[in-house]
Motif scaffolding. Sequence first.
Motif, PDB file in Angstrom:
ATOM      1  N   MET A 196       0.840  -1.183   0.000  1.00 16.75           N
ATOM      2  CA  MET A 196       0.000   0.000   0.000  1.00 16.75           C
ATOM      3  C   MET A 196       0.886   1.248   0.000  1.00 16.75           C
ATOM      4  N   PRO A 197       0.930   1.932  -1.099  1.00 15.38           N
ATOM      5  CA  PRO A 197       1.838   3.072  -1.197  1.00 15.38           C
ATOM      6  C   PRO A 197       1.349   4.344  -0.510  1.00 15.38           C
ATOM      7  N   PHE A 198       0.059   4.450  -0.208  1.00 11.90           N
ATOM      8  CA  PHE A 198      -0.468   5.665   0.387  1.00 11.90           C
ATOM      9  C   PHE A 198      -0.763   5.448   1.864  1.00 11.90           C
ATOM     10  N   LYS A 199      -0.392   6.422   2.664  1.00 18.85           N
ATOM     11  CA  LYS A 199      -0.542   6.357   4.115  1.00 18.85           C
ATOM     12  C   LYS A 199      -1.990   6.083   4.527  1.00 18.85           C
ATOM     13  N   PHE A 200      -2.943   6.727   3.873  1.00 18.11           N
ATOM     14  CA  PHE A 200      -4.340   6.610   4.270  1.00 18.11           C
ATOM     15  C   PHE A 200      -4.903   5.208   4.094  1.00 18.11           C
ATOM     16  N   GLU A 201      -4.335   4.441   3.178  1.00 20.79           N
ATOM     17  CA  GLU A 201      -4.857   3.096   2.918  1.00 20.79           C
ATOM     18  C   GLU A 201      -4.723   2.178   4.127  1.00 20.79           C
ATOM     19  N   LYS A 202      -3.799   2.494   5.008  1.00 18.25           N
ATOM     20  CA  LYS A 202      -3.585   1.700   6.211  1.00 18.25           C
ATOM     21  C   LYS A 202      -4.504   2.113   7.355  1.00 18.25           C
ATOM     22  N   LEU A 203      -5.146   3.249   7.220  1.00 15.90           N
ATOM     23  CA  LEU A 203      -5.997   3.761   8.297  1.00 15.90           C
ATOM     24  C   LEU A 203      -7.336   3.023   8.331  1.00 15.90           C
ATOM     25  N   ILE A 204      -7.635   2.418   9.457  1.00 17.30           N
ATOM     26  CA  ILE A 204      -8.886   1.676   9.598  1.00 17.30           C
ATOM     27  C   ILE A 204     -10.083   2.614   9.467  1.00 17.30           C
ATOM     28  N   VAL A 205      -9.935   3.848   9.949  1.00 16.12           N
ATOM     29  CA  VAL A 205     -11.040   4.800   9.842  1.00 16.12           C
ATOM     30  C   VAL A 205     -11.347   5.100   8.371  1.00 16.12           C
ATOM     31  N   TRP A 206     -10.334   5.147   7.533  1.00 14.39           N
ATOM     32  CA  TRP A 206     -10.555   5.364   6.099  1.00 14.39           C
ATOM     33  C   TRP A 206     -11.290   4.165   5.501  1.00 14.39           C
TER      34      TRP A 206
END
Length: 117
Positions: free
Chosen positions: A1-11
């Motif tokens: 996952m290259p983007f930080k937000f993709e790891k965010l459970i809230v996202w």
Amino acid sequence: MPFKFEKLIVWQKALDLATIVDETSKKFPREELYVLASQIKRAADSISLNIAEGSTGQLNAEFKRFLGIALRSDIEVVGCIYLAKRRNIINEEDFNKIYKSCEEILVMINALRNSLG
């Protein structure tokens, strides 16, 4: 996952909410297509989009600002489902499903904002 937000459970939860809202809004009557259906879909989409936009390459203060926008969009979805319920557009089950998802996202956004200092 290259983007930080993709790891965010809230996202990820916000994406789930947008899907639920999209499916539910397809049941809205035709006369609500460009009114409440459009409004609730835009608000639901705005949650994940603002989390994504604010997360990458931003200072914490800027990310917090985007999270604030996402939080307000989450609350807007709740307002929309109350209107839909009052207008007898959505049933209790759909209302509760969306409401609980919004409540969970609200808690997660607040926790993320608080963790940023």
